[in-house]
Design an enzyme around this catalytic site. Structure first.
Site, PDB file in Angstrom:
ATOM      1  N   GLY A 180      25.722  40.808  66.863  1.00 14.98           N
ATOM      2  CA  GLY A 180      24.913  40.353  65.742  1.00 14.98           C
ATOM      3  C   GLY A 180      25.015  41.285  64.544  1.00 14.98           C
ATOM      4  N   GLN A 234      17.277  36.215  67.649  1.00 19.21           N
ATOM      5  CA  GLN A 234      16.204  35.902  68.607  1.00 19.21           C
ATOM      6  C   GLN A 234      16.096  34.406  68.863  1.00 19.21           C
ATOM      7  OE1 GLN A 234      14.541  37.966  70.449  1.00 19.21           O
ATOM      8  NE2 GLN A 234      15.134  39.876  69.437  1.00 19.21           N
ATOM      9  N   CYS A 239       5.773  56.231  68.970  1.00 12.01           N
ATOM     10  CA  CYS A 239       4.585  57.042  69.245  1.00 12.01           C
ATOM     11  C   CYS A 239       4.182  57.907  68.056  1.00 12.01           C
ATOM     12  CB  CYS A 239       4.860  57.917  70.451  1.00 12.01           C
ATOM     13  SG  CYS A 239       3.412  58.716  71.127  1.00 12.01           S
TER      14      CYS A 239
END
Lengths: 403, 383
Positions: free
Chosen positions: B71, B181, B326
């Site tokens: 992609g 997707q 995070c």
């Protein structure tokens, strides 16, 4: 200009080692260790032979001379390496080879460059009919007679044509590749380095190796608060450092339980602010146990005075006091940039720069103490099962051997 | 320990039927499609068969199917290739608000070459803001790049309406769609979407990694990125990765054949998963936009960083992905998350669960039990 003489390409590396030759009584052991390390460094090459003869080492590597020379640039104890041509032990043969070596050296320079040169002979075999100086003169004369105009300068030569006369043959060379210096890894015993994915600790490990210590590693891994990619990052760093010593051993000590327990001590101002120092004291204890089991004589850390707010003299004292072995801090007086410069040179910087969380926000203090006191640490630790936590981490530590 | 893989939006396992279709390419059918001897001819035939399969599924001409390494390469080729070929017609490049890094990176490269790159916006509902788009689609716009389905929430963007808008306002604009997707889950025929080019990759639909397609709806001017032997109609030189192309075609065909059934199953599994999550305290399902892929479930689970939940779940054999990384200082929050108006802490507490062909009701139930266990484990740490 006369045609360059056709001779075989260089097939041997002359290896010089400095400091260790000075260490009188231990010299034999140092040389044996250096040879062993050189052989280990060249293990990936098929037809390499390492030999020793009176204060020199010879590496015969007929097919991969350049790559082997580069590899030896990562063996501590070596001061320089010269790719050399062989010649029979007579003036005619040495002079012929010397001319070819000169042509070869000139070919690597800008066209037409005529560096000032000299010949420098060393006779290991004093039975050779000429003195060193006589041989210098005869070879130089031959070159001056047969080559394009070139100037001799005995005091400030830009190109030194080296000749070593040994018992069975002679060697001629013009290039000197710098070695890393230092002492052969293993001659100064064994240490355990506390390593993380950061920039500093790999450099600290490298510096300990440079001074002859065999370095083992321990890293602290807080899975499942941190992902295993953090551990893989450290493995990659140790792998990169493995280029500098024959083999490496890494312990991955589980640390989540320790962090959970330390956080469980409490969350008031003092309890919170001492967390980082307490984590580090636990690391020193775990590392000390592993070091003892491995017969390591000291711990090595990447700590540097004042580099971050938590690395104050007070905090370093609190942390070091928990260690059961001497703590070596090779970077203690280094600025960050000085450490980065070395990390770049030794090939760990790019690996350290990979973004990877190495401590979980859940365990970070709101505000870390900057002037920790040992009594306070001990008071807080009285509420912890220090011995149980240390023993459990040591027992569950994973051992990873890298060749 | 049995594992439950709920990260199909990242990548999918290879379907055994796809592997079987590829097998001959690794064995007796190893020829170079450019070779003139029978081995080469057979390889060329396999490649052409794969091309026709893709063309059939996307309703385009076979000669407008360009095989790429994935992609990322397909989208780079489209974005860079179209804008560079259209330099004389205009300099404006319009990209969607939540494009993948490969589109953003290619657009940034165009900006360095002097293009004027603008980004579309999301409205407060997480929907593509078409009023804003109308204002940004100028006459000198040569390229519009927009994803069809969002990778974080599965939100479907109104590509058809955007394409119509582009036609009306920017006569030179070519519309490129990132269907990475969406492929195999929605109708991705460029003609139906009204777009000029569409890209996707094989590994998101149970095909091999290293294979992608750029499908062109018409003969548009495209400057190649890779020069050489002139393979792929001169648009992508280099000896073709025949096995990967064959695998991609097989995977797309399977996905198309099973599309309706799979979507039905994902809708059921989604309901089942949402019912489990409702019983878990502190979980909010994030559903921005008016339509979404049923296979992607994004949740905000307050109380601990998503990374911590994720690593606790992995210990129980449940693999999910953290919506955002995070350490906020080092990682930018995604625009799609930001558009939801979440606080930094909340944004860092989002998890993405994505289902695929192999996901079963048992998987969903096992995952739910793991969620409960992790909630209990972390209770005392996050106080």
């Amino acid at each position: 200009m006369s045609e360059p003489t056709a001779i075989a390409p260089p097939s041997v590396l002359l290896v010089r080692y400095g400091e260790l030759a000075l260490k009188g009584g231990n010299r034999g052991e140092f040389e044996r260790t250096l040879m062993r390390n050189m052989r280990a460094a060249c293990a990936g090459f098929a037809d390499v032979r390492v030999e020793r003869e009176r204060g020199r080492m010879f590496v015969f590597a007929p097919s991969r001379l350049e790559s082997v020379a580069r590899r030896l640039g990562q063996v501590f104890g070596i001061t320089s390496v010269s790719p050399a041509w062989e010649a029979a032990n007579d003036v005619e043969s040495i002079s012929t080879v010397a001319r070819a070596v000169l042509d070869d050296a000139l070919a690597a320079l800008a066209p037409g460059a005529r560096p000032k040169f000299r010949v420098h002979t060393k006779r290991v075999d004093k039975r050779f009919p000429l003195t060193s100086m006589q041989l210098d003169l005869q070879v130089a004369e031959r070159i001056l007679r047969e080559s394009d105009p070139i100037v001799v300068d005995l005091n400030r030569p830009e190109l030194v044509l080296g000749i070593e006369v040994r018992s069975d043959k002679s060697y001629v060379f013009a290039r000197r590749l710098r070695g890393p210096g230092g002492l052969p890894v293993g001659t100064l015993g064994r240490v355990l380095c506390l390593i993380s994915g950061g920039i500093d600790s790999p450099v600290a490990a490298w510096m300990a190796m440079k001074r002859g210590a065999e370095v083992l590693y321990v890293t602290f891994h807080s899975h499942p608060y941190i992902g295993d990619s953090a551990k893989e990052k450290v493995v990659e760093l140790v792998r990169a450092l493995s280029a500098w010593q024959p083999r490496s051993r890494l312990y991955v000590a589980p640390f989540a339980d320790v962090q959970v327990a330390v956080k469980g001590v409490g969350t008031n101002g003092t309890e919170d602010s001492y967390r980082t120092v307490l984590y580090r004291r636990m690391m020193q204890r775990i590392a000390s146990r592993i070091a003892s089991a491995e017969n390591a004589q000291a711990l090595v850390t990447g700590e540097s005075m004042g580099q971050v707010a938590s690395q104050t003299l007070e905090n370093l004292t609190c942390i070091g006091a928990a260690a059961e072995l001497p703590v070596l801090r090779p970077l203690i007086a280094f600025d960050k940039q000085e450490t980065i410069d070395i990390a770049q040179r030794i090939g760990t910087f790019a690996l350290s720069a990979v973004q990877e969380p190495d401590c979980c926000t859940l365990f970070m203090p709101r505000k870390a103490v900057t002037r920790g006191r040992i009594e306070v640490c001990e008071d807080l630790e009285a509420r912890l099962d220090v011995e149980g936590l240390v023993a459990s981490s040591v027992a569950r530590a994973e051992r990873i051997d890298l060749d | 320990m049995s594992t439950v893989y709920l990260d199909h939006a990242a990548t999918t396992p290879l379907d055994p039927r796809v592997r079987e279709a590829m097998r001959p390419c690794f064995e007796e059918q190893f020829g170079n499609p450019s070779s003139r001897h029978p081995l080469g001819v057979r390889a060329a035939r396999a490649l052409q068969e794969a091309r026709r399969t893709v063309a059939r599924a996307l309703l385009v001409e076979p000669q407008r199917v360009v095989f790429t390494s994935g992609g990322t390469e397909a989208l780079n080729l489209a974005v860079l290739g179209i804008a560079r070929a259209a330099r004389s017609k205009g300099r404006r490049v319009v990209i969607g608000p939540t494009e993948h890094a490969c589109v953003r990176g290619a657009a940034a490269a165009l900006a360095r070459e002097g293009c004027d790159v603008v980004q579309l916006a999301l409205d407060s509902q997480g929907e593509l803001d078409l009023d804003d788009a109308a204002a940004k689609l100028t006459p000198d716009t040569v390229l519009v790049a927009q994803m069809l389905a969002n990778n974080e929430f599965g939100t479907l963007y109104p590509v058809q309406r955007l394409a119509r808008l582009a036609r009306a306002r920017s006569p030179h604009a070519r519309v490129v769609v990132d269907a990475v997707q969406a492929a195999g889950k929605l109708d991705c025929a460029p003609a139906e979407l009204g777009v000029d080019a569409l890209a996707f990759s094989a590994h998101k639909l149970n095909g091999p990694k290293g294979a992608g397609v750029l499908a062109l709806a018409s003969d548009l001017a495209l400057e190649p990125l890779v020069h050489g032997g002139g393979q792929e109609h001169g648009l992508r030189s280099g000896t073709e990765n025949v096995a990967a192309c064959v695998g991609l075609a097989a995977a797309l065909e399977l996905a198309e054949n099973e599309r309706e059934a799979a979507m039905r199953r994902w809708r059921e599994l989604r309901e089942r998963l949402l019912a489990h999550l409702a019983k878990l305290g502190g979980v909010r399902v994030l559903e921005p936009g008016s339509q979404r892929l049923p296979s992607i479930v994004s949740i905000l689970w307050r109380g601990a960083p998503a990374e911590v939940r994720m690593h606790h779940l992995e210990r129980l054999g449940v693999f999910v992905s953290a919506g955002s990384a995070c350490q906020a200082s080092k990682h930018e929050l995604s625009p799609a998350l930001r558009a939801l108006g979440l606080s930094d802490d909340d944004a860092r507490s989002t998890l993405r669960l994505s289902m695929g062909r192999t996901t079963t009701a048992d998987d969903v139930d096992l995952a739910a039990r793991a969620f409960e266990q992790v909630a209990r484990e972390l209770e005392h740490v996050v106080r």
